[in-house]
Design an enzyme around this catalytic site. Sequence first.
Site: not given
Length: 105
Positions: A29, A32
Site C-alpha cells: 500500500c 501506508c
Amino acid sequence: MAKNIDMAAYNELVASGKPFVIDFWAEWCGPCRALGPVIEELAAEYEGKVVIGKCDVDQNNDLAIKFGVRNIPLVVFVKAGGEMQDKLVGASPKDAIKAKIDALL
C-alpha cells in the site's frame, strides 16, 4: 519506534488499561508506506504516554476483522479498556493524528 501489533499484543494493551493507537497497513500500500514515517515520529514523541503501533493486515487478518478494516491505511484510537474512540482513514496529516492522540489523553 512503533510496536508491532498482533492479536496477542492487542490483548496485552487492552489488559494494560492504557490508551493506544494502531496503524493498520500493508507493504503493498503506497499511502501506508507514506504514512509510516509519521507514525514512527509520533511513536517517539508520545513514548511513555500512549502506545503507538502498526498492524500489517496481511499478517494479522484476525485483528483487522475485529476492527472492521475495509480501507488502509486506517489509524484507530483506542481508549483504556479497549474501546475504539476514533479513527482516521487514509494518509492523514501528522497534525490530524496528533489531535486525535491528544484527545485520548
